[in-house]
Enzyme design. Structure first.
Site, PDB file in Angstrom:
ATOM      1  N   GLU A  39      -3.955  -0.844  47.399  1.00 32.06           N
ATOM      2  CA  GLU A  39      -4.270  -0.909  48.845  1.00 32.06           C
ATOM      3  C   GLU A  39      -3.756  -2.336  49.267  1.00 32.06           C
ATOM      4  OE1 GLU A  39      -6.201   0.188  46.197  1.00 32.06           O
ATOM      5  OE2 GLU A  39      -7.370   1.820  46.784  1.00 32.06           O
TER       6      GLU A  39
ATOM      7  N   PHE B 132     -22.287   4.321  43.890  1.00 36.28           N
ATOM      8  CA  PHE B 132     -20.963   4.339  43.221  1.00 36.28           C
ATOM      9  C   PHE B 132     -19.815   3.955  44.242  1.00 36.28           C
ATOM     10  CE2 PHE B 132     -17.018   6.452  42.246  1.00 36.28           C
ATOM     11  CZ  PHE B 132     -16.638   5.686  41.185  1.00 36.28           C
ATOM     12  N   GLN B 133     -18.866   2.921  44.085  1.00 38.56           N
ATOM     13  CA  GLN B 133     -18.162   2.455  44.963  1.00 38.56           C
ATOM     14  C   GLN B 133     -18.522   1.843  46.241  1.00 38.56           C
ATOM     15  OE1 GLN B 133     -14.856   5.540  44.984  1.00 38.56           O
ATOM     16  NE2 GLN B 133     -13.920   4.444  43.399  1.00 38.56           N
TER      17      GLN B 133
ATOM     18  N   LYS C 237     -19.498   7.854  55.243  1.00 36.47           N
ATOM     19  CA  LYS C 237     -18.922   9.345  54.894  1.00 36.47           C
ATOM     20  C   LYS C 237     -19.728  10.421  55.710  1.00 36.47           C
ATOM     21  CE  LYS C 237     -17.328  11.971  51.132  1.00 36.47           C
ATOM     22  NZ  LYS C 237     -17.524  12.251  49.402  1.00 36.47           N
TER      23      LYS C 237
ATOM     24  N   MET D 191       8.376 -22.562  43.077  1.00 35.63           N
ATOM     25  CA  MET D 191       8.129 -23.703  43.973  1.00 35.63           C
ATOM     26  C   MET D 191       6.946 -24.471  43.149  1.00 35.63           C
ATOM     27  SD  MET D 191       8.473 -25.285  46.721  1.00 35.63           S
ATOM     28  CE  MET D 191       8.980 -24.086  48.111  1.00 35.63           C
TER      29      MET D 191
END
Lengths: 195, 562
Positions: free
Chosen positions: B50, B112-113, B162, B475
């Site tokens: 993501e 959950f999540q 949802k 760097m």
């Protein structure tokens, strides 16, 4: 609470007008947190304008810092207007409640004198406790707290955040809103507009 | 009546969206199910992580000027987008991130999540909103696009429960183009315009700093006209690069820590400094206490909170540069300033001798980063979209890659996000399919989001990847060399065979070590149809010069000859 005389910074009152949406307080407080500014007092309530909430926040800061903080707050999408003032520009008040023992209150004759001296009033009296109310500046409510503590003793004490209004003629927000309405009117050409 | 998920897609289409970068998951399945019916209208690009979806949306937005869209699931799907959202916030990139969320009755139950997406993203978004009812979708989506794309652009998050995805709604498009509490285009004060013009007209040595605001405000032509009328030399910030063509005579180069010597030195020699759409980042200013103290400062910006934030300003010109610039230009005298402009020449000559010539035209030793970049730039007619990762590859690329048109540089400026480049290059190619996209990266940054090679493979995206491989986190190594007594703590990298990795993804690849192979390899890469990974094994301890050490005065410039 930190000793206010110790700091070299100045106490600023930040006044914020916002839409009444969920999560705004968080958006405001994280701007203080990021700069390690401690909020001294906070008060939130509906303003005189329907649907608009007013936050009154006090914090110790230097002017450069408070100016930047207020600009960051003002930038948030749901904030209508944010500005800051020092005490000289404001009329402000805090309210304090003091819970005392009824038994001691009756036994000791000194409390009446304190109530008169501080222009406090009795809100509630029952078998166990007496609740006094005093409004005023921090120093005033604190002085009564000190005297009560030293004499009768204070069972519970609570003080509100500051509420403040500017000494100028009207809330600056109403001018701003009127100007925005005029702008919208000029711009509106049949397009549906939803905020 | 349609489902909330379908309403979301219809709202996106009504906002002009045709591309989504995303990754499905449990709490986004209804949206993905609806997407199956809209495949002809909405191109969904399946990334491999993501974070890549947000960076791709950023790359897309930066080259196209449109709002980039990311679609992910709840919980880890949402938290993986955080780096990209933060990057978009500090670099003013318009993206809308839509994250699935658990059904609203489960909110706050540690389902959950479930994660507090609004709480996490509020500090790094212009607006974050949780959609709990399907009736809110049309309003919230349009408001999101309005906020992301107007004023100073930035990221918006929509947290989409949802139950709102599966609930039914009578969808009607509602265009939001006014929010009472949000004034994206501040009123312009005519007296400030006059003050600015008067200062410039009276100036002997005016100098202009060109920031990304010029690109975001589509004010490139207005910027050029302003500079030309009064013959004002200019330096570009890293994100402002390509606002002016590289060969524009008044473009004196890049500002900042690894910028060009002339623009940095002249910052402290000019008498009027005009900053346009830039925010005086510490990588541009160095020590603020000694920054441009001799100059009167004029700051043009659309964001009131930026003016005076870091540098005290004499004339504050709040407004959209596309409007304020021509207003000032109209009041400017036509001037020629040949002596002042010529004062940049010795600095440029010194930089060329001490730094550039060695970097771009070496004749012995290992490959130099700069020579690879120069040759790729030339092989693509100095007109490709440049995407970079972060670090030495980035500073070398922005120094030496040339531009002819605007929106040609995609790089992570403010956040300095390693791993930004590969997914951003994907977004850039999708956003500008007709243009050649050259992505320069290092071995460190490439491996942070390496999995996006899979996205390139699946979408058959013609991205030219040039890996400047020095087997170091270059760097950091450079700082260790210069400021930490060469104690190379955790910067040496043992690397895989990158050519084999590319092959595994079906991506053409070639490794070059020798100078006499380089031109041929670049030719092969440029003429190849499809993605290509060119691995250039460069000098291991190459150093980016010039360099103003962090916190030093802007005129303290190391050139490697100390």
């Amino acid at each position: 609470m930190e000793d206010r005389s110790m700091t070299t910074k100045k106490l600023y009152t930040v006044i914020i007008f916002s839409e009444n949406t969920v999560g705004l307080l968080n958006q405001i407080t994280i701007i203080f947190t990021r700069r390690q500014l401690n909020i001294e007092t906070l008060s939130v309530s509906p303003s005189a304008l329907p649907g608009i909430h007013k936050f009154t926040i006090t914090t110790f800061a230097d002017e450069d810092m408070i100016d930047k903080v207020v600009k960051q707050i003002d930038k948030r999408v749901d904030i209508l207007k944010a500005y800051y003032n020092t005490d000289e520009d404001l009329v402000f008040q805090e309210i304090a409640l003091y819970k005392l023992s009824t038994e001691l209150f009756i036994k000791m004759g000194t409390v009446e004198e304190l109530i008169r001296k501080y222009n406090a009033r009795i809100l509630e009296m029952n078998e166990t406790c007496v609740v006094l109310e005093k409004s005023g500046h921090y120093e005033e409510t604190q002085a009564l707290f000190r005297e009560l503590s030293e004499t009768i003793g204070v069972l519970q004490f609570i003080r509100s955040g500051r509420v403040a209004i500017t000494k100028s003629r009207v809330e600056r927000l109403s001018d701003m809103l009127a100007e925005m309405e005029r702008k919208l009117e000029r711009r509106r050409n049949g397009n549906p507009i939803n905020g | 009546m349609i489902t909330g998920s379908e309403a979301l897609l219809r709202a996106l289409i009504d906002e002009g969206v045709d591309t989504i970068f995303g990754y499905p998951g449990g709490q986004a399945i209804p949206i993905y199910d609806s997407l199956y019916d809209y495949r002809d209208k909405l191109r969904h690009i399946l990334v491999r992580h993501e974070q890549g979806a947000t960076h791709a949306a950023q790359g897309y937005a930066r080259v196209s000027g449109k709002v980039g869209v990311t679609l992910v699931t709840s919980g880890p799907g949402a938290t993986n987008t955080i780096t990209g959202i933060a990057d978009a916030m500090i670099d003013s990139t318009p993206i809308v991130v839509i994250a699935g969320q658990v059904p609203s009755p489960l909110l706050g139950t540690d389902a959950f999540q479930e994660i507090d997406v609004i709480g996490i993203t509020q500090p790094i978004t212009k607006w974050a909103y949780q959609i709990r009812k399907p009736e809110e979708i049309a309003w919230a989506v349009s408001r999101a696009f309005y906020i992301a794309s107007t004023g100073r652009p930035g990221p918006v998050v929509l947290d989409f429960a949802k139950d709102a995805q599966v609930g039914m709604v009578d969808y009607q498009y509602k265009k939001v183009d006014y929010i009472r509490s949000y004034q994206p285009e501040p009123d312009i004060k005519p007296e400030r315009i006059r003050d600015a013009a008067a200062l410039i007209n009276a100036a002997q040595k005016p100098f202009c700093l060109v920031g990304q605001g010029v690109i975001l405000g589509e004010a490139e032509e207005e910027m050029k006209a302003f500079l030309q009328k009064n013959d004002i030399p200019a330096g570009c910030t890293t994100l402002g690069l390509s606002a002016l063509p590289s060969d524009f005579p008044l473009n004196k180069g890049m500002l900042g820590m690894h910028g060009n010597v002339g623009p940095n030195r002249k910052t402290n020699e000019c008498d009027v400094l005009i900053a346009v759409g830039m925010r005086f980042d510490d990588r541009v200013t160095g020590d603020l206490a000694t920054y441009a103290k001799q100059a009167k400062i004029i700051h043009l910006d659309i964001d009131n909170s930026e003016i005076g934030k870091n540098v005290p300003v004499d004339v504050k010109v709040l407004g959209d540069a596309k409007q304020t610039l021509p207003m000032i230009t109209s009041l400017l005298e036509k001037r020629k300033r040949p002596e002042w402009n010529a004062e940049f020449d010795p600095d440029a000559a010194e930089e060329y001798t001490k730094v550039i010539e060695k970097e771009l035209y070496p004749t012995s030793g290992y490959l130099k980063m700069g020579e690879v970049i120069r040759q790729v730039s030339e092989a693509t007619d100095n007109d490709a979209v440049l995407v970079t990762d972060v670090g030495q590859n980035q500073m070398m690329a922005v120094r030496y890659f040339k531009h002819k048109q605007t929106r040609s540089v995609v790089t992570s400026g403010g956040l300095g996000t390693m791993g930004f480049g590969l997914p951003a290059a994907i977004g850039a190619k999708v956003g500008a399919p007709e243009r050649t996209v050259c992505f320069f990266t290092g071995d460190g940054g490439l491996q942070m989001t390496l999995q996006e090679l899979g996205t390139i493979m699946q979408e058959k995206l013609d991205v030219k990847i040039i890996l400047l491989n020095n087997n170091f986190l270059g760097m950091v190594r450079q700082w260790q060399e210069l400021f930490f007594h060469k104690r190379y703590s955790a910067t040496e990298m043992e690397n895989p065979d990158f050519v084999q990795i590319a092959k595994a993804y079906g991506i053409a690849s070639r490794e070059v070590q020798r100078r006499d192979e380089l031109a041929d390899a670049i030719r092969e890469m440029v003429s190849h149809k499809g993605p290509y990974l060119l691995v250039a094994d460069v000098e291991e301890e190459g150093t980016v010069y010039p360099m103003t050490p962090a916190g030093a005065t802007v005129t303290t410039i190391l050139m490697g000859d100390e």
